[in-house]
Structures are given as structure tokens and as C-alpha cells.
Design a protein around this motif. Sequence first.
Motif, PDB file in Angstrom:
ATOM      1  N   GLY A  62      32.055 -44.864 -39.949  1.00 34.71           N
ATOM      2  CA  GLY A  62      32.417 -43.687 -40.550  1.00 34.71           C
ATOM      3  C   GLY A  62      33.294 -43.411 -41.969  1.00 34.71           C
ATOM      4  O   GLY A  62      33.726 -42.374 -42.400  1.00 34.71           O
ATOM      5  N   ALA A  63      32.857 -44.414 -42.784  1.00 38.03           N
ATOM      6  CA  ALA A  63      33.660 -44.447 -44.082  1.00 38.03           C
ATOM      7  C   ALA A  63      32.870 -43.414 -44.881  1.00 38.03           C
ATOM      8  O   ALA A  63      31.569 -43.297 -44.998  1.00 38.03           O
ATOM      9  CB  ALA A  63      33.525 -45.828 -44.545  1.00 38.03           C
ATOM     10  N   PRO A  64      33.591 -42.745 -45.932  1.00 31.46           N
ATOM     11  CA  PRO A  64      32.788 -41.857 -46.707  1.00 31.46           C
ATOM     12  C   PRO A  64      32.085 -42.408 -47.739  1.00 31.46           C
ATOM     13  O   PRO A  64      32.464 -43.729 -48.265  1.00 31.46           O
ATOM     14  CB  PRO A  64      34.159 -40.981 -47.439  1.00 31.46           C
ATOM     15  CG  PRO A  64      35.356 -41.194 -46.484  1.00 31.46           C
ATOM     16  CD  PRO A  64      34.867 -42.717 -45.976  1.00 31.46           C
ATOM     17  N   PRO A  65      30.835 -42.207 -48.022  1.00 35.97           N
ATOM     18  CA  PRO A  65      29.932 -42.761 -48.987  1.00 35.97           C
ATOM     19  C   PRO A  65      30.443 -42.999 -50.373  1.00 35.97           C
ATOM     20  O   PRO A  65      30.198 -43.905 -51.096  1.00 35.97           O
ATOM     21  CB  PRO A  65      28.639 -41.873 -49.007  1.00 35.97           C
ATOM     22  CG  PRO A  65      28.694 -41.133 -47.588  1.00 35.97           C
ATOM     23  CD  PRO A  65      30.041 -40.927 -47.189  1.00 35.97           C
ATOM     24  N   SER A  66      31.207 -41.961 -50.908  1.00 43.18           N
ATOM     25  CA  SER A  66      31.818 -41.697 -51.888  1.00 43.18           C
ATOM     26  C   SER A  66      32.766 -43.003 -52.358  1.00 43.18           C
ATOM     27  O   SER A  66      33.064 -43.505 -53.394  1.00 43.18           O
ATOM     28  CB  SER A  66      32.588 -40.735 -52.282  1.00 43.18           C
ATOM     29  OG  SER A  66      33.496 -40.541 -51.343  1.00 43.18           O
ATOM     30  N   SER A  67      33.458 -43.432 -51.253  1.00 46.88           N
ATOM     31  CA  SER A  67      34.675 -44.550 -51.675  1.00 46.88           C
ATOM     32  C   SER A  67      34.325 -45.813 -50.909  1.00 46.88           C
ATOM     33  O   SER A  67      34.665 -46.850 -51.135  1.00 46.88           O
ATOM     34  CB  SER A  67      35.771 -44.212 -50.765  1.00 46.88           C
ATOM     35  OG  SER A  67      35.877 -44.035 -49.483  1.00 46.88           O
ATOM     36  N   SER A  68      33.104 -45.918 -50.125  1.00 45.91           N
ATOM     37  CA  SER A  68      32.693 -47.230 -49.612  1.00 45.91           C
ATOM     38  C   SER A  68      32.326 -48.261 -50.427  1.00 45.91           C
ATOM     39  O   SER A  68      32.600 -49.464 -50.233  1.00 45.91           O
ATOM     40  CB  SER A  68      31.551 -47.018 -48.538  1.00 45.91           C
ATOM     41  OG  SER A  68      30.250 -46.657 -49.159  1.00 45.91           O
ATOM     42  N   MET A  69      31.697 -47.799 -51.617  1.00 47.04           N
ATOM     43  CA  MET A  69      31.112 -48.878 -52.500  1.00 47.04           C
ATOM     44  C   MET A  69      32.449 -49.666 -53.229  1.00 47.04           C
ATOM     45  O   MET A  69      32.288 -50.816 -53.527  1.00 47.04           O
ATOM     46  CB  MET A  69      30.486 -48.324 -53.522  1.00 47.04           C
ATOM     47  CG  MET A  69      29.507 -49.225 -54.293  1.00 47.04           C
ATOM     48  SD  MET A  69      28.328 -49.933 -53.398  1.00 47.04           S
ATOM     49  CE  MET A  69      27.859 -51.400 -54.287  1.00 47.04           C
ATOM     50  N   ILE A  70      33.504 -48.976 -53.460  1.00 48.20           N
ATOM     51  CA  ILE A  70      34.452 -49.448 -53.910  1.00 48.20           C
ATOM     52  C   ILE A  70      35.169 -50.711 -53.122  1.00 48.20           C
ATOM     53  O   ILE A  70      35.567 -51.828 -53.597  1.00 48.20           O
ATOM     54  CB  ILE A  70      35.745 -48.613 -54.239  1.00 48.20           C
ATOM     55  CG1 ILE A  70      35.078 -47.329 -55.505  1.00 48.20           C
ATOM     56  CG2 ILE A  70      37.018 -49.223 -54.916  1.00 48.20           C
ATOM     57  CD1 ILE A  70      36.211 -46.383 -55.627  1.00 48.20           C
ATOM     58  N   HIS A  71      35.186 -50.137 -51.928  1.00 45.90           N
ATOM     59  CA  HIS A  71      35.773 -51.270 -50.925  1.00 45.90           C
ATOM     60  C   HIS A  71      34.897 -52.487 -50.620  1.00 45.90           C
ATOM     61  O   HIS A  71      35.262 -53.617 -50.553  1.00 45.90           O
ATOM     62  CB  HIS A  71      35.835 -50.399 -49.420  1.00 45.90           C
ATOM     63  CG  HIS A  71      37.128 -49.769 -49.603  1.00 45.90           C
ATOM     64  ND1 HIS A  71      38.506 -50.025 -49.833  1.00 45.90           N
ATOM     65  CD2 HIS A  71      36.853 -48.178 -49.562  1.00 45.90           C
ATOM     66  CE1 HIS A  71      39.035 -48.548 -49.697  1.00 45.90           C
ATOM     67  NE2 HIS A  71      38.214 -47.760 -49.637  1.00 45.90           N
ATOM     68  N   VAL A  72      33.479 -52.147 -50.430  1.00 50.89           N
ATOM     69  CA  VAL A  72      32.341 -53.070 -50.638  1.00 50.89           C
ATOM     70  C   VAL A  72      32.509 -54.076 -51.678  1.00 50.89           C
ATOM     71  O   VAL A  72      32.627 -55.475 -51.521  1.00 50.89           O
ATOM     72  CB  VAL A  72      31.183 -52.615 -50.188  1.00 50.89           C
ATOM     73  CG1 VAL A  72      30.137 -53.778 -50.555  1.00 50.89           C
ATOM     74  CG2 VAL A  72      30.731 -52.169 -48.690  1.00 50.89           C
ATOM     75  N   GLY A  73      32.700 -53.516 -52.953  1.00 52.43           N
ATOM     76  CA  GLY A  73      32.868 -54.377 -54.226  1.00 52.43           C
ATOM     77  C   GLY A  73      33.741 -55.366 -54.118  1.00 52.43           C
ATOM     78  O   GLY A  73      33.812 -56.581 -54.318  1.00 52.43           O
ATOM     79  N   THR A  74      35.095 -54.967 -53.935  1.00 50.26           N
ATOM     80  CA  THR A  74      36.362 -55.734 -53.532  1.00 50.26           C
ATOM     81  C   THR A  74      36.082 -56.782 -52.459  1.00 50.26           C
ATOM     82  O   THR A  74      36.521 -57.801 -52.756  1.00 50.26           O
ATOM     83  CB  THR A  74      37.649 -54.956 -53.585  1.00 50.26           C
ATOM     84  OG1 THR A  74      37.253 -53.862 -52.204  1.00 50.26           O
ATOM     85  CG2 THR A  74      37.966 -54.025 -54.612  1.00 50.26           C
ATOM     86  N   PHE A  75      35.463 -56.459 -51.571  1.00 48.39           N
ATOM     87  CA  PHE A  75      35.407 -57.228 -50.393  1.00 48.39           C
ATOM     88  C   PHE A  75      34.477 -58.544 -50.968  1.00 48.39           C
ATOM     89  O   PHE A  75      34.838 -59.833 -50.535  1.00 48.39           O
ATOM     90  CB  PHE A  75      34.709 -56.591 -49.373  1.00 48.39           C
ATOM     91  CG  PHE A  75      34.293 -57.440 -48.244  1.00 48.39           C
ATOM     92  CD1 PHE A  75      35.513 -58.360 -47.258  1.00 48.39           C
ATOM     93  CD2 PHE A  75      33.065 -57.829 -47.831  1.00 48.39           C
ATOM     94  CE1 PHE A  75      34.889 -59.210 -46.229  1.00 48.39           C
ATOM     95  CE2 PHE A  75      32.567 -58.603 -47.007  1.00 48.39           C
ATOM     96  CZ  PHE A  75      33.664 -59.388 -46.041  1.00 48.39           C
ATOM     97  N   ILE A  76      33.429 -58.198 -51.355  1.00 52.48           N
ATOM     98  CA  ILE A  76      32.451 -59.295 -51.993  1.00 52.48           C
ATOM     99  C   ILE A  76      33.270 -60.199 -53.016  1.00 52.48           C
ATOM    100  O   ILE A  76      33.043 -61.375 -53.210  1.00 52.48           O
ATOM    101  CB  ILE A  76      30.930 -58.605 -52.652  1.00 52.48           C
ATOM    102  CG1 ILE A  76      30.317 -57.961 -51.282  1.00 52.48           C
ATOM    103  CG2 ILE A  76      30.177 -59.754 -53.181  1.00 52.48           C
ATOM    104  CD1 ILE A  76      29.000 -57.263 -51.748  1.00 52.48           C
ATOM    105  N   SER A  77      33.922 -59.400 -53.943  1.00 46.44           N
ATOM    106  CA  SER A  77      34.528 -60.363 -54.964  1.00 46.44           C
ATOM    107  C   SER A  77      35.529 -61.187 -54.478  1.00 46.44           C
ATOM    108  O   SER A  77      35.731 -62.157 -54.748  1.00 46.44           O
ATOM    109  CB  SER A  77      35.408 -59.216 -55.902  1.00 46.44           C
ATOM    110  OG  SER A  77      35.996 -59.933 -56.866  1.00 46.44           O
ATOM    111  N   LEU A  78      36.416 -60.942 -53.517  1.00 51.16           N
ATOM    112  CA  LEU A  78      37.316 -61.578 -52.807  1.00 51.16           C
ATOM    113  C   LEU A  78      36.795 -62.679 -52.200  1.00 51.16           C
ATOM    114  O   LEU A  78      36.979 -63.869 -52.294  1.00 51.16           O
ATOM    115  CB  LEU A  78      38.266 -60.783 -51.956  1.00 51.16           C
ATOM    116  CG  LEU A  78      39.144 -61.449 -51.119  1.00 51.16           C
ATOM    117  CD1 LEU A  78      40.172 -62.520 -51.856  1.00 51.16           C
ATOM    118  CD2 LEU A  78      40.033 -60.624 -50.150  1.00 51.16           C
ATOM    119  N   SER A  79      35.618 -62.490 -51.322  1.00 49.95           N
ATOM    120  CA  SER A  79      34.776 -63.546 -50.624  1.00 49.95           C
ATOM    121  C   SER A  79      34.392 -64.328 -51.418  1.00 49.95           C
ATOM    122  O   SER A  79      34.241 -65.725 -51.189  1.00 49.95           O
ATOM    123  CB  SER A  79      33.600 -62.742 -49.744  1.00 49.95           C
ATOM    124  OG  SER A  79      34.356 -61.736 -48.907  1.00 49.95           O
ATOM    125  N   SER A  80      34.018 -63.882 -52.772  1.00 52.30           N
ATOM    126  CA  SER A  80      33.289 -65.149 -53.689  1.00 52.30           C
ATOM    127  C   SER A  80      34.194 -65.903 -54.134  1.00 52.30           C
ATOM    128  O   SER A  80      34.051 -67.117 -54.656  1.00 52.30           O
ATOM    129  CB  SER A  80      32.645 -64.396 -54.917  1.00 52.30           C
ATOM    130  OG  SER A  80      31.439 -63.346 -54.352  1.00 52.30           O
TER     131      SER A  80
END
Length: 839
Positions: free
Chosen positions: A356-374
Motif C-alpha cells: 500500500g505504499a504511495p507510488p510518489s514516495s515508493s521510489m525514494i524508499h526503494v532507492g535508499t534500500f538498494i543503495s544501503l544493500s549495495s
Amino acid sequence: MVSWLSQLHFFVSLAHFLPQLSVQPSSQPEPERGLQPPPLFQLPLPTQDPSETHQQTQLRSELQLSESNPDHQHQAKPVWIRQRRLLLFLGFSFCAATLGLICYMYKNPQNRSNNQEGTETPCLSPACQWASARLSSSADPFTQPCDYFLFTCGSDRLSPDSGGGGRQRGQGIPGHPQNRRGNAVWPERRGRSKEIEDRGLREDKILNRKTVLLQYLREILESNDRPGNTAVQKAKGFYHSCLDTKSIESAGAEPFLTLIQKLGGWAVSGQWNQTDLNSTLSLLMRDYATFPFFNLYVGKDPNDIARGTTKRYIQIDQPDLLIPIEWNSKTHKSQAKTQTLRPFLASCQRYLALLGAPPSSSMIHVGTFISLSSELAVAAAPLHYRLSKGQLYQRMTIKELQSQAPAIDWLGCLQAAFRPLSLIEDDPVLLHNLPYIVQMSRIIGKWLNKHELSTSGPLHTYMVLNLLHTLTPALDSRFSETAESLSAALGNTEEVAPRWKDCVLETERGFELVLTDLLSERTAHREAEEIIQNIFSSFKSKLHELKWTDQESLQFVMKKVQSLIPRLWTTKKSSSEAEIDLLFSKVHCRPNPPKTHLSSLNSSWKQTAPLTLSPVCFQVTVSTHSFFSNYVQLLSLWQRRWRKLLTEETEAVDILSVTPFLRGNELLFPMGMFVPPLFHPTYPRAMNYGVMGFLIAKDILHLILPDIYSQSQTVRAVGDCVWAHYLTVTEKAGRGGVFSLTAAQQQEAWVQYSALQIALQAYHQSLKNHPRDTSISGLSHTRLFLTSFSQVNCDSDPYHESMPLEPSFLITVICAKSDLCPTSLQCPNKTQQHSLQTC
């Protein structure tokens, strides 16, 4: 043709009419004389006719009467002298006829087989009735020998020309363990592509012992016995709630979203209490068996084992990262796979959309998650590299670890994970990648100090998505399908397991003690121990038959083998039903952990609101319609198993183990090996030895093979001999380009051929000690043994890839010595038959 028993009856009847006198009276009865078959064929004699039995009894009575009457002997003596020549003639005739008949029978295996079959005592148990149907539906090596010449183990894996043909045994047989299309045994998932089905059908040519065990555990969980045992009913209730996909689908993502609120919310959903990192991490480790930044488990130190100590330690390893990574052998660093970042990004977006994450903000959270994982991935290293650098089993105290990686409250987190055990700073732990742990602490500290990201909580999002990964099996199919799509994009072609199999495995994780008790209850301990001991004895005899480089080599191997104690692996202390019920019914309360202040903690932490670790009372309750809540309880049960491992010295039985292993001087055979249809106490011994005896012998040979291969000359010679048989019978010997066997293939050919010999020898010894055995379909004992063996096919073990030919072909090699088999193996389709030597 008149049987030898009929001729014996004729001479006995004739002798009955002659004067019954003995040459010399005796106070002791003469031992009963009988014709003993060769040791390899200790089979019961055919049933005699009742009239013959009556006449022989009368004859023995009259003989005894004559011996007890000396006067009668004296009066008849002149008669004896007059008829001596006639009796001598009859005696010599009887012996010649008997010897001739015996030679004829054992020189004509086909005739001997026909005489023996149909005379054995039939086995009529339900298990034998099932086995009889299975045998009648499968190719018989003695009536359909051509089927055993046409394909190799694993189809076209090894053969340079994979033409051939023939049909796979068991294919199309309802309920056959090798046939997943039999719906009674192998329910299929809907909507699977034809390619996956075809691949699965090919893989099912291999009889997988683990799948057989899981199927047996499934039958136990689905049975209706023992309704009064609460622990068993909870295990079965958990299993059935796992199968209830309708309830799981209707619940959707709501159970997980409710759980997130208990963790203080989530910035993605717009409500987050900015909870403290270590408080959230402690909760994830304690209640949900989730370890986002590092892995945690319990195990021994190999250095202690070498010194005879069996203490277990908390072991800390690098985590199972969600982001796909690859190892750069030049830079000696891991990195995210660029070609897989796009499907990984898509899967993360899909997860957030499902939550149920809003599409407008989900990309920000996904980006930081991938950056931290990397960033975390860079510090990870594969096992072989860490082993070469000596990074495994590095011992240090919790206090020393705290100073090396201060971003994690190690004592607080470990206390939470192992409650109610008491841990202190001086307790030792074992590290398996200290450089990663140090770098991970630095990365966490850096992300904590990024004030511009304080409201988005990237570290909290990272932990929540790791928790989602843990709980995906308990959520609706949209989450599992997302994971499967990513797996397929990464090149993983592994077949998706059927739902029942996943449910059995998940049930075992939390209710291992219950299933161990149920399996032990159904295991035929006495019969399993007997076959283990007999196969091991036959194995030791086989070692003496090998050609060794010298006598010292034989003594070296035999000394090692003689020190081994083979036995069935069971729990040393069996738990009663009441004890198991109590274990799964009493309330477990976890008190509020004390606040730990360590001087080495990073003072620059952002002090956000800590989660309140209130006393948690845990009671195992199973809901029939909420698999998610049941699964969360399972994770707590799993953690309890860890605490038990850390404190108990006894080795827990691994219920899912299906192959023997060495532990000290013990050769342990798991109970999971001795389950239907591979083994059953009511089967004829011929069937148990032909299947399970062969598998046991093969497992033992693999365990001891390194010593044998280095000290004996036989392995290569026998392997080449078996291969020569295969080339000759399949008419490949004259073709160009036929490859010779590698060392691994020679070893496996020798192992499986020797295992069949060992099992056959053990069975014949068993018949010699206990001549009675039942049969199925009227087959002679040896024929039933070999026919049962032919259905094992390629057993799924780590070595089956090296087997260069179909294991059932080994029957042809065994039968090259004609007196071993009940009938000759001749393929009428072959224009060229050869007299093959014995390997």
C-alpha cells in the motif's frame, strides 16, 4: 520331469517293503540327513505331499522299532546277507539319480526359477499388496531385459550419442514414487508451464530419498490417529493451516501491515515513531528470527572437536543479502550484479505496492534500500575466500566484539535472541567474517548520521523488508510470485516445490520434537538395526576380497572400519506424550531486559524513541484459519530450538536426514532412511535388502571410499569391467568415439556394483541364518531381491552424476555368473550375445 523329491519317495517306498534291519544298534538316533543347497541359495524346500510325509513317518517308526528289538535283528540277518547286493545297487542308483538331478537344476537357472516361483509363502500385508501392484506395473529385468540396456542414469547426461530409447520404469504408474503425475501422491500446482512440467518429469527419474521422507511425514500429518495428544494436534493444525490457501489469500497483506504497527510503524506508510535501531533489531531477532545486518546461529568450534570438546557457541556470520551480488576475483570484493539490478528494483517496487505504499514516495524508499544493500554487499565475501584468509571461527568475547563494531548493541541483541539464557560481556562468540562486521558497523553509523534521511528511516525500511522476506511464506501468493519472478530473472531454473512439501518443512521447523517422536513411533527399530548390522558385516567381508597394495594397507583400513559402531540414529532419551504436550502448552514469559550501557557505544547515535520491550508471555496456540499468526509462533519455536542447542550437550536428531554419517567412532543411520516405500517391516526381506540394503551399502562405501581408493587396486579394474559389460551388451564397443571412464565414474561404477554384491551377500547370509522369508507375486527370493533393486533407479545422492550407466544394468553384470540368477538375461533384440566375464 519327475522331481528329485518324487524319486526320493520312490526309493523310500521300495525300501519300506524290505526287511528293516540295522547293521549295528545305536543308543543315539542318527542325525537327519538332508540335501543342503549352496550357501547362496538357502531357500526353503518345496512343500511335500502329505502322503509322502505319512509314509516317511511310518518308515522312521518301523526303523526305530527294528533298532529296539535285537532278536528281530538276529533272525533277519540271513535275509540281509542274501539281499546285500540288491541294496547296494539301489543305494548307488539313488545317489547317482539325486546328484544328477541337483546338477541339472543348478545348471538350468530357468528351470530352477520356474520350480521355485509360486512355492514361496506370499506376503499379504497392505504394504506388500501395494508393492505387488507396483512390481506388476513396472518393467521386470527378467521378462523385459532390453529395457535395461537402453539408457543411462540421468538420460543423455553422459553418453556422447544419446539416441537409445526404452521407456522409463514407473512412468505413468499411479502412486509411483518416481511419478509426480500420480495425483494420489504428487498433487501438482496449477498453472505451471509445460517446460517446468517436462523438466520435473525428467528429474523424477531419480528417486529422491528426501522427497520420499517428506511424503511419509505428510501422511503422518494428514492421518487421524492420536486425537488426544495436544502437541500432535497442534502440529497437524499448523500443517493444515498452511495448506489452507483460501484463508491465506483472503487475508492478503493485512496481517503484515498490522505487525509493522507493533514495530512502531513505517515511514513508507506515513506513520513511524522513529524507533531506536537496536530496539527494533532486538525484537526482530527475538520474536521473528530475522537478522538483517548479520546472521546468527549455534554451532561447535572444529578446533574444540579435535581436542574432544563438544561445547557449542553463538556464531556470527555475514547475512543472506537480498540484493543479488557477484564476487570480483581481481578486486577481491563483492558487488551488485548490474544486469540484475533492474529486475531487483522491479521486485522491490512490487513489494511496496502490495503493502500500500504511495507510488510518489515508493521510489525514494526503494532507492535508499538498494543503495544501503549495495554498500553492505561490498564487505561480503564468498566462503572459499574467507577460508583462504583464515576468517572462519575467529573467537572473541562479546565485549571485544562491541569495541570492534560499536553500532550494534551486541550484548542487548544477543540477550534478546537467547532469552531466558543469561549472557555476559565475557562470553565468547565465533566470527566468520570480522572484516564484514566491522565495515557493517561503519556503514550503519554513517547512515544514522545522515540527518537529511532521518524522516525516511532507510535503516528501518531495510529491516522491515528483511522481515517481509522472512514472512513471505505466510503471506498470499502475490508475494511468493514476486519472489519467484525475481528468482527466474536471476537464472534460477529450480522447480517450484508443491505446497504440501513446503508445509511439511515449515511444520518440522517448529514441531521437530513432535515429528521426531511420531517418526520414531513408526520406525521398525529391530528390523532397521538388523539390516544395518548385516550389511556392515557383509561390507567388512568385502574388504578382504579386494586386492590391496600391501598387507599393511588392508590392516590400516580394517583397523579404522573395526573401530566403527554402526547403529540407528535415535534420541537417547525418548520423551513421553505428556512431556511433549507440556512443552507445547506451558506459558513462556520473557521479562523486560535490563538496559545495557556500554562505554564503547557510539555517542553520536541519534537517540530516537526506543521500543518498549515489555514482558512477553508466549503460549503455543494454533489457529485453523490464520496461518500468519501460526507462522509467527513457529519463528519463536525455532528460536527456542537455538537456545536448547546452546545449553544441551546431547546431539539433537535431525529428522530430515536421509543418509548415514560419521560422528566420532559411530556410524549413524537416520530414522528417515527406513520409511515406505523404500523399507517396511512387513516386506519380504528380499525386498528390504534389494532396496534399502543396497542404499546402506552404497552410503557406507562412499564414506570409506577415500581410504579404499588410495590403498586398493580393485576400484579401477572393477569399474572398467562393468563398463566393458555395458559397451558389449549395448553393442557400443565397435563404435567410434566411445569415451573411457573418468576416475570419478570408475569409482561410482565400482561403488554401486559392490553395493549390490554386498547387499546380495548379506541377504543370502540372512536366509542362511533364518531360512524363512515371504515373497511377492510368487517370485523366488533372489529374483525378488534383484527385481526390487531394479526399481531403486538412480538414487538421489551427491554422487549420482558420476554414474555412467543405468544402475539396474548391474543386474546383467551380476548375472554374468549364471548360477547367481534365477534366469538368464538375454535380450532378443540384440543380434550379438557375448559370454561375459564376472567382474
